[in-house]
Scaffold this active site. Structure first.
Site, PDB file in Angstrom:
ATOM      1  N   ARG A 143       0.848  -1.189   0.000  1.00  0.00           N
ATOM      2  CA  ARG A 143       0.000   0.000   0.000  1.00  0.00           C
ATOM      3  C   ARG A 143       0.885   1.241   0.000  1.00  0.00           C
ATOM      4  NH1 ARG A 143      -1.969  -3.646   3.866  1.00  0.00           N
ATOM      5  NH2 ARG A 143      -4.070  -4.467   3.429  1.00  0.00           N
TER       6      ARG A 143
ATOM      7  N   HIS B 247      -3.483  -9.204   3.226  1.00  0.00           N
ATOM      8  CA  HIS B 247      -4.921  -9.309   3.440  1.00  0.00           C
ATOM      9  C   HIS B 247      -5.197 -10.244   4.614  1.00  0.00           C
ATOM     10  CE1 HIS B 247      -5.959  -8.179  -0.992  1.00  0.00           C
ATOM     11  NE2 HIS B 247      -5.847  -7.125  -0.220  1.00  0.00           N
TER      12      HIS B 247
ATOM     13  N   HIS C 173      -2.711   2.503  -5.623  1.00  0.00           N
ATOM     14  CA  HIS C 173      -3.534   1.328  -5.390  1.00  0.00           C
ATOM     15  C   HIS C 173      -3.772   0.578  -6.696  1.00  0.00           C
ATOM     16  CE1 HIS C 173      -5.449  -0.636  -2.056  1.00  0.00           C
ATOM     17  NE2 HIS C 173      -6.532  -0.876  -2.772  1.00  0.00           N
TER      18      HIS C 173
ATOM     19  N   ARG D 171      -0.930  -1.637  -7.122  1.00  0.00           N
ATOM     20  CA  ARG D 171      -1.107  -2.791  -6.227  1.00  0.00           C
ATOM     21  C   ARG D 171      -2.051  -3.808  -6.867  1.00  0.00           C
ATOM     22  NH1 ARG D 171      -1.167  -4.407  -0.674  1.00  0.00           N
ATOM     23  NH2 ARG D 171      -3.224  -4.957   0.149  1.00  0.00           N
TER      24      ARG D 171
ATOM     25  N   TYR E 271      -9.138 -10.505  -7.243  1.00  0.00           N
ATOM     26  CA  TYR E 271      -8.188 -10.485  -8.348  1.00  0.00           C
ATOM     27  C   TYR E 271      -8.364 -11.672  -9.273  1.00  0.00           C
ATOM     28  CZ  TYR E 271      -6.199  -6.857  -5.473  1.00  0.00           C
ATOM     29  OH  TYR E 271      -6.042  -5.716  -4.731  1.00  0.00           O
TER      30      TYR E 271
ATOM     31  N   LYS F  48      -1.935  -2.974   8.009  1.00  0.00           N
ATOM     32  CA  LYS F  48      -3.126  -2.631   8.762  1.00  0.00           C
ATOM     33  C   LYS F  48      -3.188  -3.427  10.058  1.00  0.00           C
ATOM     34  CE  LYS F  48      -6.188  -1.142   5.003  1.00  0.00           C
ATOM     35  NZ  LYS F  48      -7.495  -1.368   4.344  1.00  0.00           N
TER      36      LYS F  48
END
Length: 340
Positions: A192, A312, A286, A289, A321, A216
């Site tokens: 990110r 993730h 993004h 990414r 994806y 995150k």
């Protein structure tokens, strides 16, 4: 209250004392216990203030007086005001998170939001560059391409924020070397933009060619990068970073032209500027990414491995994806097959 815009702060101050205290305690819980990002805390706090303000207008003076009727009424009002399904889904999630916490903390007699449903957020398939387009973008700074100047006159400037259009023609220009590293890392690792800007020099393991990323929720992961990124990093650390570093630069890997840690907003303008100069589709960090993940899967990478690389927490976030790849295959089929 932690964070929030002026409107949120004004609405927060208008709440009864017990509601203000609940908001502050909830924000503290999100930041300290749940280790949520500052952005998530601000969003959830804004949603909670809006909910409590709505409850107050319906006659509630204490958080304990909230019930499912108030919550549904609040979401219905948001819908009539034109909130998108993604926004409604997030606000419902914020209400459920607050309700569960408040029940455990004794603020609510029960978890009133547990049965609250929310609209399923519509997920558009992300824009993905072709492999040749991504390669052209990533190599742009090293090939002497000048990024289109993308100044935002409404954005405040300070001593730590650089101007992405302030580059020299020389390919050895420090800012151009920095841009090369940024683009290589964004596409080469799929991190990110906030993670790339948050990297310190010590986070780069040159011997193993991996970067240590803080993602995150404070989750740390190691992400590999390739030889082109290694060359870009070496050039930047040898010739670029020392030229712009100042006493206040600290350990930041990527620096702005004035020596402060590179700002994600500036990084977005850099990516967009190079893409525009090359005549590519409008793309953001993004988008790079998205492109990295899609190209990995199209190249045969395992879905679980891509999940780990992207950081993730849920495999469902990575599976989008696979849909992108199928759509690209379908588009190629429609264009090329005589029986399509």
């Amino acid at each position: 209250m932690t964070g929030g815009g002026r409107a949120t702060r004004t609405a927060h101050e208008a709440l009864p004392p017990a509601m203000r205290e609940a908001v502050d305690d909830f924000a503290d819980h999100l930041a300290r216990v749940r280790n949520r990002s500052a952005h998530t805390v601000r969003a959830y706090v804004a949603d909670l203030v809006s909910l409590l303000d709505h409850g107050m207008r319906m006659g509630c003076s204490q958080p304990s007086e909230l019930d499912l009727t108030v919550l549904r009424s609040w979401l219905a009002k948001q819908r009539t005001l034109g909130a998108a399904r993604t926004s409604l889904a997030r606000r419902a999630a914020a209400a459920r998170t607050f309700s569960a916490w408040a029940h455990r903390a004794g603020v609510l007699p029960s978890d009133v939001a547990a049965p609250l449903s929310s609209p399923r957020a519509h997920r558009d398939l992300p824009t993905v560059l072709r492999a040749d387009q991504a390669a052209a973008l990533v190599e742009a700074a090293g090939n002497g391409v000048a990024p289109t100047r993308r100044d935002d006159p409404t954005e405040p400037t300070d001593a730590t924020r650089d101007d992405p259009g302030d580059t020299a023609d020389s390919r050895d220009d420090p800012v151009r070397l920095r841009d090369r590293v940024l683009l290589e890392l964004l596409y080469g690792t799929g991190v990110r933009v906030s993670e790339a800007c948050g990297l310190d020099v010590a986070d780069v393991d040159h011997s193993r060619r991996v970067v240590r990323v803080l993602g995150k929720g404070g989750r740390e992961r190691s992400v590999p990068y390739g030889v082109p990124a290694q060359r870009a990093i070496d050039d930047w650390l040898r010739s670029g970073r020392p030229a712009v570093a100042v006493p206040g630069s600290g350990d930041a890997l990527l620096l702005g032209a004035r020596g402060g840690r590179l700002n994600p907003t500036t990084a977005r303008r850099i990516v967009a500027g190079y893409a525009e100069s090359l005549g590519l589709p409008r793309v953001s960090p993004h988008g790079l990414r998205h492109s990295a993940a899609t190209h990995l899967l199209e190249g045969g990478a395992d879905l679980r491995a891509v999940q780990e690389l992207l950081g993730h927490s849920s495999l469902g976030s990575t599976q989008i994806y696979t849909h992108v790849s199928v759509e690209r295959l379908r588009a190629a089929y429609r264009q090329a097959h005589p029986r399509a």
